[in-house]
Design an enzyme around this catalytic site. Structure first.
Site, short mmCIF file in Angstrom:
data_model
loop_
_atom_site.label_atom_id
_atom_site.label_comp_id
_atom_site.label_asym_id
_atom_site.label_seq_id
_atom_site.Cartn_x
_atom_site.Cartn_y
_atom_site.Cartn_z
N SER A 89 -1.37 2.46 -8.91
CA SER A 89 -1.17 1.58 -7.76
C SER A 89 -1.56 2.16 -6.40
O SER A 89 -1.59 1.43 -5.41
CB SER A 89 0.28 1.11 -7.70
OG SER A 89 0.51 0.13 -8.67
N LYS A 100 4.38 0.80 2.87
CA LYS A 100 4.43 -0.18 1.79
C LYS A 100 5.83 -0.78 1.76
O LYS A 100 6.82 -0.05 1.94
CB LYS A 100 4.09 0.51 0.46
CG LYS A 100 4.01 -0.44 -0.73
CD LYS A 100 3.56 0.29 -2.00
CE LYS A 100 3.45 -0.64 -3.20
NZ LYS A 100 3.02 0.04 -4.44
N SER A 152 -0.82 -1.97 -7.18
CA SER A 152 0.05 -2.82 -6.41
C SER A 152 0.02 -2.56 -4.90
O SER A 152 0.44 -3.42 -4.12
CB SER A 152 1.48 -2.65 -6.90
OG SER A 152 1.96 -1.35 -6.63
#
Lengths: 483, 95
Positions: free
Chosen positions: A174, A75, A150
């Protein structure tokens, strides 16, 4: 090659069925082929192939561990030395990280190959990946829909087989929410289990990194590399790390499952409720007992979370001032103009909303009514979990109230978007570990089952996920066009 | 509880956050909605409840007061918007 589990990939590398370079090229090719998903912000082809060559050399002299030569992706919230780390924001579009996050260093040490950096909501603030400066990610199951957020790029990449395994972070859901909406496995560990060093901060008392994979078995291998004490993270917890793969096949005979009645209310899509109950019935067949539990303060998790997260966000994001790194506006008139305009021009509207909210909640005269109150509510919610988990081994419920929604559907109303995390947010407030595993489909879109455990029970959660994945094949479904 | 356009400007100033004039009203509406959500906490009696700052109620660790980092000024300043002679440059503060 791209449908194999991590264990199969590791075996294939060792038996020379394929090399790490070939494996890496396969995934790089898939990333190029499916660019329209917008799952990656940066693809690091050159360094990935170098890492793959080094891994092949290590493997040919019988060195390395289980992840040596396995391609993964990070990420874009984890700092990677010498390469862009944007956190999904214009603010850090020019930011070349000067050091590696501990999580990144751990994967490098394990010999894993990093394919690139994954798209995400700006500074991890969002539940749909639509707040990213780099544009929304598309859900491989329905490309008109969001992948969740997210960690939306992370979930889409795993579902579309652009990477066999990736990292995510979870502040209010998330990891679990995008895992649910994309039909993959995602584990949010206990707060403090995975180092936050070099993981760009949003709400420091809630942020936690974890694995996102196709199965619990694969997640166990990633957890082994990610978990552990880190002196560089002041909230890292000194606890021994168990062998997460060793207990995957443990029997679930006598497992006590609690179903919080507050999870099964009118907001929950009835088809999702049916899928969750079917999954729980599967566990009963595996020997589990089920009881109903109640957590009366759960309904206040969203307001408490948005006070605490916004307050911490407004403090953390004050470091972006246009002076030492990141975006700086053109021709500032004076220092105040430099701060104000750099921040105003480089932050997106959701980040601005949270900075404003947090600044307000912490400002003189309002602190007791908002921040202090939220921290007290947080205690009561945490006590609800403690009470429930004293009587049962794990809690189960949905991850999201509905399946993946259409891109643009909820962007006009921040509160609608906040309610997306209604079943995940309380777990972050309590700091507990929780996992999302695929548990069916509604109208062709994936449904996630949430399993919540006691502090440091990650091995148990993975065991519970693995046993379910031995008797179901939801986690093996591949979205059309990505086979 | 609702916020006015003026409130938003004040908060934005505290946060040194530029908000375009035409967006102020919009933020005032959004934030008023979020505030309303937050005031739901008032339903719950929290008298005598200890605030929770850390999920595991852990306190900060102490360490030896010794130098563990090397000086990496050039390395860190390589990504700065503007530097000179090892210093970060900003617009003139004092005349």
């Amino acid at each position: 090659m791209h449908n194999k589990t991590l264990t199969e990939l590791a075996a294939g590398l060792r038996s020379k069925q394929f090399s790490s370079v070939e494996l890496t090229q396969t995934f790089l090719q898939r990333i190029r082929q499916h660019q329209q998903l917008n799952a990656f912000i940066t693809v690091s082809e050159e360094t990935a192939l170098q890492q793959a060559q080094a891994a092949d050399a290590a493997l040919s002299s019988s060195q390395g561990g289980v992840l040596t030569g396995i391609p993964i992706a990070q990420k874009d919230i984890f700092c990677t030395l010498g390469s862009k780390t944007s956190c999904g924001s214009k603010m850090l579009d020019n930011f070349i990280a000067p050091y590696d996050a501990t999580v990144v260093a751990n994967f490098n040490h394990a010999g894993a190959v990093m394919l690139g950096k994954l798209n995400m909501d700006e500074f991890a603030m969002g539940s749909s990946n639509e707040t990213s400066f780099y544009g929304p990610v598309r859900n491989p199951w329905d490309t008109d829909c969001v992948p969740g957020g997210s960690s939306g790029g992370s979930a889409a990449a795993v579902a579309a087989r652009l990477a066999p395994a990736v990292t995510g972070t979870d502040t209010g859901g998330s990891i679990r929410q995008p895992a649910a909406l994309c039909g993959i496995t995602g584990l949010k560990p206990t707060y403090g289990r995975v180092s936050r060093y070099g993981m760009i901060a949003y709400a420091s008392s809630l942020d936690q990194g974890g694995p996102m994979t196709r199965s619990a078995e694969d997640a166990a291998l990633l957890m082994q590399v990610m978990a552990g004490f880190d002196a560089k993270d002041s909230t890292s917890v000194e606890q021994p790390v168990p062998d997460y793969s060793a207990s995957l096949n443990d029997s679930l005979q006598g497992l006590k499952i609690g179903l919080p009645k507050e999870f099964f209310t009118a907001e929950l899509d009835s088809h999702i409720a049916a899928a969750i109950h079917a999954a729980v019935a599967e566990y009963q067949k595996l020997g589990a007992e089920v009881v109903e539990v109640s957590m009366p303060n759960l309904q206040l998790a969203i307001p408490a979370y948005y006070v605490i997260a916004s307050a911490e966000c407004s403090s953390n994001l004050s470091r972006y001032d246009g002076v030492r790194f990141g975006y700086r506006c053109q021709n500032p008139e004076d220092l105040s103009d430099l701060y104000t305009r750099s921040r105003g021009e480089a932050f997106g509207s959701e980040v601005k909303r949270r900075i404003l909210m947090g600044t307000y909640a912490l400002s003189a005269g309002y602190y007791d009514a908002y921040y202090l109150k939220a921290q007290q509510v947080r205690r009561l919610i945490s006590d609800d979990f403690k009470r429930a988990l004293a009587d049962v081994d794990v809690l189960m419920g949905p991850v999201t109230p509905s399946t993946a929604f259409r891109i643009g559907e909820k962007t006009g109303d921040p509160i609608q978007m906040y309610l997306e995390d209604i079943y995940t947010i309380a777990i972050n407030l309590a700091g507990l570990p929780a996992m999302s595993i695929p548990a069916g489909f509604v109208d062709g879109k994936p449904v996630g089952l949430q399993v919540i455990g006691n502090y440091f029970s990650e091995a148990k959660l993975l065991n519970i996920g693995h046993r379910y994945q031995q008797v179901t094949d939801w986690h093996q479904q591949v979205p059309k066009g990505f086979e | 509880m609702s916020l006015t356009a003026n409130d938003v400007k004040k908060i934005a100033h505290l946060a040194r956050l530029g908000i375009a004039e035409q967006d102020v009203e919009h933020y005032a509406n959004d934030l008023s909605g979020v505030l309303e959500l937050m005031t739901q906490m008032g339903q719950l009696n929290t008298d005598g409840v200890a605030p929770m700052a850390h999920p595991l109620d852990q306190t900060q660790r102490l360490r030896e007061d010794s130098v563990t980092e090397s000086n990496q000024r050039n390395h860190f300043q390589a990504i700065a918007p503007q530097t000179e002679a090892g210093l970060y440059l900003v617009p003139k503060v004092i005349d």
